[in-house]
Design an enzyme around this catalytic site. Structure first.
Site, short mmCIF file in Angstrom:
data_model
loop_
_atom_site.label_atom_id
_atom_site.label_comp_id
_atom_site.label_asym_id
_atom_site.label_seq_id
_atom_site.Cartn_x
_atom_site.Cartn_y
_atom_site.Cartn_z
N CYS A 1 35.82 0.46 32.19
CA CYS A 1 35.41 0.97 30.88
C CYS A 1 34.98 -0.18 29.97
CB CYS A 1 36.54 1.71 30.17
SG CYS A 1 37.49 2.83 31.17
N ASP A 2 35.77 -1.26 29.97
CA ASP A 2 35.62 -2.29 28.94
C ASP A 2 35.11 -3.64 29.44
OD1 ASP A 2 36.66 -0.41 27.17
OD2 ASP A 2 38.72 -1.05 27.51
N CYS B 1 41.51 -0.72 31.43
CA CYS B 1 40.42 -0.18 32.24
C CYS B 1 39.24 -1.14 32.28
CB CYS B 1 39.99 1.18 31.69
SG CYS B 1 38.60 1.89 32.58
#
Ligand code: NDP
Length: 323
Positions: A140-141, A137
């Site tokens: 997300c990261d 992701c």
């Protein structure tokens, strides 16, 4: 332990589950949506959404899901923060389900909208380096790789969007794809090829993720899918974006799946083989997998659920009258 009873139990809170809830609530079925481990579903881990009709300007995925949730609540849906761990569909309506919280849910109909989750490559080093350089992701990261070298693996819309997104953080993004052409939409390909921060490695598959001395990802080992030659690419972060698998574990042995593992429904409808159990969204759609098609099948599930309950209630009334 609390027992929650409803006419309509919805498992999953992405566009499919919430659309079913909006229609179900407006039809007086007082739905309960059990949200699951990722409330709002996959759109909550994306950024720009520009293909959901109704918005002239680009909107954000998490914002869209927040709006859908509020809309469902405003018309009478109860959202529950819990994850279903067990369902009993064998004895017909009403159906029961157990939550991770220990609570019990009883629904006259069940709408399955559990969606799909990211697939992994299953190669050496992937699991060990998860969270230490390997991720599924970028939104997300990606932030953790500011100014670093990153790679994205895959050739579909997700991979291209992730590569484009990562250029917000990194000037050195490599897209690694196992073939020599992309599967993603042309508009995204055009943006990808025009972006100077992104380079592409064609006909390459990742055979291993290898840690650096500090224990985080140091490089990926690649194999050329045409020549068989091996090579390495030094990266700090690698994002696996090779598609999604339907989340059907709860229903193993209880509902039929197709050859690709998606829940089987009567063609053109959200009806499963069990009367009163409906499936909508990515858990049953191998072909389209869009937020708008998930919302559409969620709506269909609610309309069919309403019909199912009306027919059942009518049959019960007739039976009483005949007695
Ligand atoms: P896709 O199934 O479309 O693409 C998966 C990609 O990963 C393919 O290029 C495939 O290669 C590659 N791949 C699969 N398995 C492996 C493997 N083991 N090793 C290496 N490569 C692999 O998945 P997406 O997640 O990209 O998209 C899923 C759906 O969601 C699609 O319908 C897409 O259109 C939609 N979507 C839409 C978006 C939008 O409209 N903005 C954004 C994101 C997704 P190959 O091409 O060789 O098969």
């Amino acid at each position: 332990m609390t027992t929650h009873k409803t006419r309509m139990l919805i498992i999953g809170s992405g566009p499919a589950g919430l659309s079913a809830a909006i229609y179900g609530a407006r039809a007086g079925m007082e739905p309960i949506v059990v949200q699951g481990i990722q409330p709002g579903g996959q759109l909550t881990i994306t950024t720009d959404v520009e293909n959901y009709p109704g918005f002239a300007d680009v909107i954000q995925g998490p914002w869209l899901m927040e709006q859908m949730t509020k809309q469902a609540e405003h018309v009478g849906t109860r959202m529950v923060w819990d994850t279903i761990t067990e369902v009993d569909l064998a004895n017909g309506s009403p159906f029961t389900a157990k939550g991770d919280s220990g609570d019990l849910y009883v629904g006259d109909v069940v709408v399955i909208a559990t969606g799909a989750a990211a697939k992994w490559l299953g190669v050496a080093g992937e699991a060990e380096l998860g969270g230490k350089g390997v991720s599924a992701c970028a939104t997300c990261d990606g932030f953790f790789y500011r100014g670093k070298k990153v790679a994205v693996i895959g050739g579909g819309n997700t991979a291209v969007e992730e590569a484009l997104y990562l250029t917000n953080h990194s000037n050195d993004v490599t897209l690694i794809h196992r073939r020599d052409s992309l599967r993603s939409e042309k508009i995204l390909q055009d943006r990808l090829f025009a972006n100077e921060k992104i380079s592409t490695l064609w006909n390459k598959e990742v055979v291993r993720f290898v840690a650096a001395e500090n224990g985080t990802l140091g490089h990926v080992e690649l194999r050329d899918t045409v020549t068989g030659e091996t090579s390495t690419l030094a990266v700090d972060g690698a994002f696996v974006a090779i598609g999604h698998a339907p989340s059907t574990e709860l229903f193993a042995g209880k509902l039929e799946t197709d050859a690709s593992g998606y829940l089987q429904v009567e063609p053109g409808t959200p009806k499963t083989a069990i009367p009163g159990v409906f499936a909508c969204g990515d858990v049953m759609d191998h072909t389209y997998r869009q937020a708008v098609t998930a919302a559409g099948t969620g709506c269909m599930a609610a309309l069919d659920a309403e019909r199912f309950l009306a027919e059942r209630d009518f049959a019960a009334k007739v039976a009483v009258a005949v007695d």
